[in-house]
Design a protein around this motif. Structure first.
Motif, mmCIF file in Angstrom:
data_model
loop_
_atom_site.group_PDB
_atom_site.id
_atom_site.type_symbol
_atom_site.label_atom_id
_atom_site.label_comp_id
_atom_site.label_asym_id
_atom_site.label_seq_id
_atom_site.Cartn_x
_atom_site.Cartn_y
_atom_site.Cartn_z
ATOM 1 N N ALA A 1 -0.573 -4.099 -7.840
ATOM 2 C CA ALA A 1 -0.018 -4.567 -6.631
ATOM 3 C C ALA A 1 0.581 -6.075 -7.037
ATOM 4 O O ALA A 1 1.362 -6.496 -6.475
ATOM 5 C CB ALA A 1 -1.100 -4.921 -5.489
ATOM 6 N N GLN A 2 0.011 -6.267 -8.171
ATOM 7 C CA GLN A 2 0.466 -7.849 -8.615
ATOM 8 C C GLN A 2 1.437 -7.857 -9.687
ATOM 9 O O GLN A 2 2.485 -8.449 -9.644
ATOM 10 C CB GLN A 2 -0.840 -8.527 -9.520
ATOM 11 C CG GLN A 2 -1.854 -8.830 -8.368
ATOM 12 C CD GLN A 2 -1.617 -9.578 -6.954
ATOM 13 O OE1 GLN A 2 -0.903 -10.588 -7.118
ATOM 14 N NE2 GLN A 2 -2.024 -8.734 -6.123
ATOM 15 N N LEU B 1 2.226 1.766 -3.318
ATOM 16 C CA LEU B 1 1.209 2.067 -4.318
ATOM 17 C C LEU B 1 0.737 3.579 -4.029
ATOM 18 O O LEU B 1 0.745 4.461 -5.178
ATOM 19 C CB LEU B 1 0.026 1.230 -4.095
ATOM 20 C CG LEU B 1 0.161 -0.108 -4.783
ATOM 21 C CD1 LEU B 1 -0.823 -1.006 -4.407
ATOM 22 C CD2 LEU B 1 0.125 -0.244 -6.495
ATOM 23 N N GLU C 1 -4.950 -1.786 1.700
ATOM 24 C CA GLU C 1 -4.773 -2.997 1.696
ATOM 25 C C GLU C 1 -4.485 -3.579 0.311
ATOM 26 O O GLU C 1 -5.226 -3.380 -0.488
ATOM 27 C CB GLU C 1 -5.533 -3.967 2.524
ATOM 28 C CG GLU C 1 -5.335 -5.384 2.738
ATOM 29 C CD GLU C 1 -6.320 -6.067 3.496
ATOM 30 O OE1 GLU C 1 -6.678 -7.237 3.310
ATOM 31 O OE2 GLU C 1 -7.180 -5.244 4.508
ATOM 32 N N THR C 2 -3.449 -4.785 0.329
ATOM 33 C CA THR C 2 -3.320 -5.401 -0.969
ATOM 34 C C THR C 2 -2.917 -6.545 -0.390
ATOM 35 O O THR C 2 -2.562 -6.738 0.547
ATOM 36 C CB THR C 2 -2.089 -4.521 -1.820
ATOM 37 O OG1 THR C 2 -0.949 -4.703 -1.206
ATOM 38 C CG2 THR C 2 -2.333 -3.355 -2.309
ATOM 39 N N ARG D 1 -5.978 -8.791 -4.918
ATOM 40 C CA ARG D 1 -6.991 -7.991 -4.264
ATOM 41 C C ARG D 1 -6.281 -6.742 -3.834
ATOM 42 O O ARG D 1 -5.157 -6.735 -3.706
ATOM 43 C CB ARG D 1 -7.762 -8.605 -3.207
ATOM 44 C CG ARG D 1 -6.852 -9.066 -1.981
ATOM 45 C CD ARG D 1 -7.817 -9.826 -1.250
ATOM 46 N NE ARG D 1 -6.422 -10.365 0.195
ATOM 47 C CZ ARG D 1 -6.069 -9.392 0.941
ATOM 48 N NH1 ARG D 1 -6.702 -8.188 1.027
ATOM 49 N NH2 ARG D 1 -5.536 -9.842 2.037
ATOM 50 N N ALA D 2 -7.363 -5.853 -3.520
ATOM 51 C CA ALA D 2 -6.884 -4.575 -3.218
ATOM 52 C C ALA D 2 -7.914 -3.942 -2.342
ATOM 53 O O ALA D 2 -9.199 -4.335 -2.790
ATOM 54 C CB ALA D 2 -6.311 -3.424 -4.101
ATOM 55 N N VAL E 1 -5.080 3.785 -0.270
ATOM 56 C CA VAL E 1 -4.774 2.259 -0.432
ATOM 57 C C VAL E 1 -4.694 1.642 0.957
ATOM 58 O O VAL E 1 -3.797 1.973 1.862
ATOM 59 C CB VAL E 1 -3.577 2.083 -1.544
ATOM 60 C CG1 VAL E 1 -3.381 0.416 -1.428
ATOM 61 C CG2 VAL E 1 -3.517 2.793 -2.534
ATOM 62 N N PRO F 1 0.699 -1.166 0.180
ATOM 63 C CA PRO F 1 0.045 -0.065 0.002
ATOM 64 C C PRO F 1 0.704 1.122 0.039
ATOM 65 O O PRO F 1 0.839 2.000 -0.569
ATOM 66 C CB PRO F 1 -0.937 -0.047 1.246
ATOM 67 C CG PRO F 1 -0.947 -1.606 1.399
ATOM 68 C CD PRO F 1 0.363 -2.196 0.943
ATOM 69 N N VAL G 1 -5.097 -0.297 -8.785
ATOM 70 C CA VAL G 1 -4.356 -0.622 -7.438
ATOM 71 C C VAL G 1 -4.098 -1.986 -7.482
ATOM 72 O O VAL G 1 -2.882 -2.517 -7.036
ATOM 73 C CB VAL G 1 -4.676 0.093 -6.481
ATOM 74 C CG1 VAL G 1 -4.140 -0.293 -5.014
ATOM 75 C CG2 VAL G 1 -4.374 1.558 -6.318
ATOM 76 N N ALA G 2 -5.286 -2.867 -7.861
ATOM 77 C CA ALA G 2 -5.117 -4.226 -7.488
ATOM 78 C C ALA G 2 -4.252 -4.972 -8.497
ATOM 79 O O ALA G 2 -3.588 -5.773 -8.313
ATOM 80 C CB ALA G 2 -6.529 -4.826 -7.773
#
Length: 143
Positions: free
Chosen positions: A70-71, A6, A28-29, A33-34, A26, A3, A66-67
């Motif tokens: 995050a990956q 991001l 949580e990631t 998921r986010a 942000v 987070p 963001v999701a």
């Protein structure tokens, strides 16, 4: 990406979303998921005392972006190719929370769904599905 990473990325690449202050967070990631938050602010109200559709749409699109990042890491040119929204009920005059789950993450496309809730409420106010195009990340072979 975490987070914090991001949020630093968003601040660097999209400073315009913070022109009126830090209302996008942000939270949580995790794997595929986010979770994001849009703080309550009167500028997001529309007549009738409800939060505007564009506010919910922006939050959902940002949560999907963001999701994906995050990956895959910081890829600024990953772009939305489609978004579909169902507004389910009037949101409260409260912060909005977006829970995003990626359904598919391929080399070129990511597909996900986002459920938006008013803070403190159990029933969703909006449901969105979307697709992101992921640019080719292979090195350019030309000299």
């Amino acid at each position: 990406m975490t987070p914090a990473e991001l949020e630093a990325f968003l601040e660097r690449e999209f400073p315009q979303i913070y022109l009126d202050g830090r209302i996008w967070h942000v939270e949580e990631t995790g794997p595929m998921r986010a979770r994001m938050r849009l703080d309550y602010h009167p500028r997001n109200l529309r007549p009738g005392g409800t939060l505007s559709g564009p506010s919910m749409m922006t939050l959902a699109d940002l949560a999907l972006y963001v999701a994906v990042l995050a990956q895959i890491g910081p890829v600024p040119l990953a772009v939305t190719t489609s978004l579909s929204f169902n507004f389910l009920r009037k949101p409260a005059e409260a912060a909005l929370l977006a829970e995003c789950r990626l359904l598919k993450l391929g080399r070129r496309l990511a597909v996900g769904e986002v459920t938006v809730f008013s803070e403190g409420a159990a029933d969703p106010v909006c449901h969105a599905t979307g697709t992101y195009s992921i640019p080719d990340r292979r090195p350019d072979p030309s000299p």
